[in-house]
Write an enzyme that holds these catalytic residues in place. Structure first.
Site, short mmCIF file in Angstrom:
data_model
loop_
_atom_site.label_atom_id
_atom_site.label_comp_id
_atom_site.label_asym_id
_atom_site.label_seq_id
_atom_site.Cartn_x
_atom_site.Cartn_y
_atom_site.Cartn_z
N HIS A 97 -33.91 12.72 -56.84
CA HIS A 97 -33.14 12.54 -55.57
C HIS A 97 -31.91 13.73 -55.84
O HIS A 97 -31.81 14.39 -54.57
CB HIS A 97 -32.70 11.32 -55.70
N GLU A 98 -31.14 13.87 -56.55
CA GLU A 98 -29.90 14.55 -56.66
C GLU A 98 -30.41 15.87 -56.56
O GLU A 98 -30.11 16.97 -55.83
CB GLU A 98 -29.13 14.47 -57.81
N GLU A 124 -30.56 11.74 -46.82
CA GLU A 124 -31.02 10.86 -47.82
C GLU A 124 -32.48 10.46 -47.86
O GLU A 124 -32.88 10.56 -48.81
CB GLU A 124 -30.27 9.43 -47.64
ZN LIG Z 1 -28.34 11.03 -51.76
#
Ligand SMILES: [Zn+2]
Length: 269
Positions: free
Chosen positions: A128-129, A187
């Site tokens: 995710h990062e 996100e």
């Molecule tokens: Zn995030």
């Protein structure tokens, strides 16, 4: 001199009120004027690097032989050049449960996150990062903070006062920035990146699901958690978990993990 935090976290806005993690003056020296109009990748990278350097100096970084570092090496080591990026990582030994990424390729994982996540779940967070770095989300976030700071400058020079912010103002601005930078679209794109990262590396994609289930439990303030709840709730965690489940089912990769619970003992040994 103004300093602004310029990184994106896994859990959204940090509540700095009780946080052990030191974001006080985090960082990125903002210079003034017309440069805001021509904000380049290099600007974002330079300011990010300054921010991370500041945070590394002002937070307890796990040493090379620390079990947390050893574990993160095992998980992250082979992905340092993932997707053509130049990534670096460290563990901050703090009670706060979070992780963040910056435009310069720095990823920081907090030890308390490593206490509650399995290897697969941590890989999902790492993915995710990396997604945020790859998608240049931190650059966009940085630019808006930079423009905001420039506007503050303009306001204070109009009133004839010297534009010096105290620590509490900087803290407020950093929080506002983290809030603002946390767009749903970014996100969900980072989640998609993470899922693809898991799948491509033949990791269990269900880890991405259970990671978000755990974050959802944290934001509910689950009584079973012996871990301190240090961050603002993130109402989307449950939805994000379900989105991952849906994709995994479609890909035939879904294995029901049963009820996801927060561990009662630390998972880093
Ligand atoms: Zn995030």
């Amino acid at each position: 001199m103004k300093k602004i935090i310029v990184c994106l976290t896994i859990l959204g806005a940090m509540s700095s009120m009780n946080a052990q993690f030191n974001l006080g003056k985090a960082a990125g020296v903002v210079t003034k004027g017309a440069k805001a109009l021509t904000f380049t990748n290099e600007d974002a990278i330079k300011l990010s690097k300054e921010s991370v350097d500041w945070m590394d100096k002002n937070n307890p970084v796990a040493g090379p032989k620390d079990p947390y570092t050893v574990r993160l090496n095992k998980l992250f080591g082979k992905h340092k050049t993932q997707d053509g990026l130049n990534l670096n990582y460290k563990v901050y030994k703090v009670k706060d449960i979070n992780a963040f990424a910056c435009a310069d390729g720095s990823v920081r994982v907090f030890s308390s996150l490593m206490d509650i996540m399995t290897d697969n779940e941590l890989l999902a967070v790492i993915g995710h990062e990396i997604g945020h770095v790859k998608n240049q989300d931190t650059k966009d976030a940085m630019k808006s903070a930079y423009l905001k700071a420039a506007a503050l400058d303009a306001a204070s020079s109009a009133s004839g006062t010297v534009a010096t912010l105290n620590d509490s103002q900087i803290g407020k601005m950093a929080n506002a920035f983290l809030d603002a930078s946390h767009s749903k679209k970014q996100e969900s794109e980072a989640d998609t990146y993470s899922y693809d990262f898991m799948k491509a590396n033949k990791y269990d994609v269900v880890g991405a699901y259970s990671a978000f289930k755990k974050l959802a439990l944290l934001s509910e303030g689950s009584a079973q958690s012996g871990f301190e709840k240090m961050f603002n709730s993130h109402p989307d965690s449950e939805k994000r978990a379900q989105a991952i489940k849906k994709r995994a089912e479609k890909d035939g990769l879904w294995k029901d993990p049963g009820t996801v619970a927060l561990p009662t003992t630390k998972l880093t040994k």
